[in-house]
Scaffold this motif. Structure first.
Motif, PDB file in Angstrom:
ATOM      1  N   GLU A  46       0.862  -1.181   0.000  1.00  0.00           N
ATOM      2  CA  GLU A  46       0.000   0.000   0.000  1.00  0.00           C
ATOM      3  C   GLU A  46       0.895   1.227   0.000  1.00  0.00           C
ATOM      4  N   PRO A  94       3.073   4.216   0.859  1.00  0.00           N
ATOM      5  CA  PRO A  94       3.546   4.662   2.172  1.00  0.00           C
ATOM      6  C   PRO A  94       3.016   6.055   2.495  1.00  0.00           C
ATOM      7  N   GLU A  95       2.626   6.257   3.737  1.00  0.00           N
ATOM      8  CA  GLU A  95       2.051   7.545   4.134  1.00  0.00           C
ATOM      9  C   GLU A  95       2.533   7.940   5.513  1.00  0.00           C
ATOM     10  N   PHE A  96       2.465   9.228   5.781  1.00  0.00           N
ATOM     11  CA  PHE A  96       2.686   9.702   7.140  1.00  0.00           C
ATOM     12  C   PHE A  96       1.740  10.849   7.436  1.00  0.00           C
ATOM     13  N   ASP A  97       1.364  10.971   8.694  1.00  0.00           N
ATOM     14  CA  ASP A  97       0.493  12.053   9.158  1.00  0.00           C
ATOM     15  C   ASP A  97       1.149  12.711  10.345  1.00  0.00           C
ATOM     16  N   GLU A  98       1.379  13.993  10.232  1.00  0.00           N
ATOM     17  CA  GLU A  98       1.971  14.710  11.357  1.00  0.00           C
ATOM     18  C   GLU A  98       0.891  15.052  12.371  1.00  0.00           C
ATOM     19  N   VAL A  99       1.186  14.774  13.617  1.00  0.00           N
ATOM     20  CA  VAL A  99       0.277  15.150  14.695  1.00  0.00           C
ATOM     21  C   VAL A  99       0.694  16.546  15.127  1.00  0.00           C
ATOM     22  N   ARG A 116      -1.868   2.427  20.323  1.00  0.00           N
ATOM     23  CA  ARG A 116      -2.513   2.715  19.032  1.00  0.00           C
ATOM     24  C   ARG A 116      -2.171   1.675  17.975  1.00  0.00           C
ATOM     25  N   VAL A 132       2.746   9.936  12.474  1.00  0.00           N
ATOM     26  CA  VAL A 132       2.194   8.581  12.432  1.00  0.00           C
ATOM     27  C   VAL A 132       2.429   7.988  11.044  1.00  0.00           C
ATOM     28  N   LEU A 133       2.916   6.763  11.016  1.00  0.00           N
ATOM     29  CA  LEU A 133       3.251   6.099   9.749  1.00  0.00           C
ATOM     30  C   LEU A 133       2.314   4.927   9.498  1.00  0.00           C
ATOM     31  N   ASN A 134       2.093   4.612   8.237  1.00  0.00           N
ATOM     32  CA  ASN A 134       1.415   3.345   7.960  1.00  0.00           C
ATOM     33  C   ASN A 134       2.481   2.241   7.881  1.00  0.00           C
ATOM     34  N   THR A 135       2.053   1.008   7.691  1.00  0.00           N
ATOM     35  CA  THR A 135       3.010  -0.103   7.826  1.00  0.00           C
ATOM     36  C   THR A 135       4.093  -0.079   6.754  1.00  0.00           C
TER      37      THR A 135
END
Lengths: 22, 93
Positions: A14, A16-21, B25, B38-41
């Motif tokens: 899938e 790759p993604e990241f989300d900054e908090v 989480r 936060v990262l996905n796998t």
């Protein structure tokens, strides 16, 4: 119906993604 | 040092960030002094292989033994976005 990944024994890729908090 | 990550680049995590796993989480995270990302796998799998020794092409090859149809352009773009934010450093040959 099994996916190519399941048939090959590999994990499904899938993007790759990241989300900054904040 | 460049922010554009190419197949020949050797990426590694910046000194001020580390890869961690939040058990509550069940998510992988990049932990910085004032940031949590936060990262996905697959994102975590990529960063786990960024040791400053392997090239992006070698990382993609390694991932291809675990994942089906690894998109090498997605790996490079992901690392470039993190390099822009200074979470990743990439040495070019």
């Amino acid at each position: 119906m099994r996916s190519d990944a399941a048939r090959s024994g590999l994990l499904e890729w899938e993007p790759p993604e990241f989300d900054e908090v904040e | 040092m460049s922010t554009a990550v190419r197949p020949s680049s050797r990426p590694r995590l910046a000194p001020h960030v580390r890869l961690g796993f939040d058990r509550s989480r069940k998510k992988y995270m990049l932990l910085g002094p004032e940031s949590v990302t936060v990262l996905n796998t697959t994102g975590a799998a990529i960063l786990d292989l960024c040791d400053g020794q392997r090239t992006v092409a070698e990382i993609v090859a390694k991932l291809s033994s675990r994942y089906d149809h690894v998109a090498d352009d997605e790996v490079a773009q992901f690392l470039t976005r993190l390099a822009v934010k200074r979470y990743v450093e990439a040495e070019d040959d």
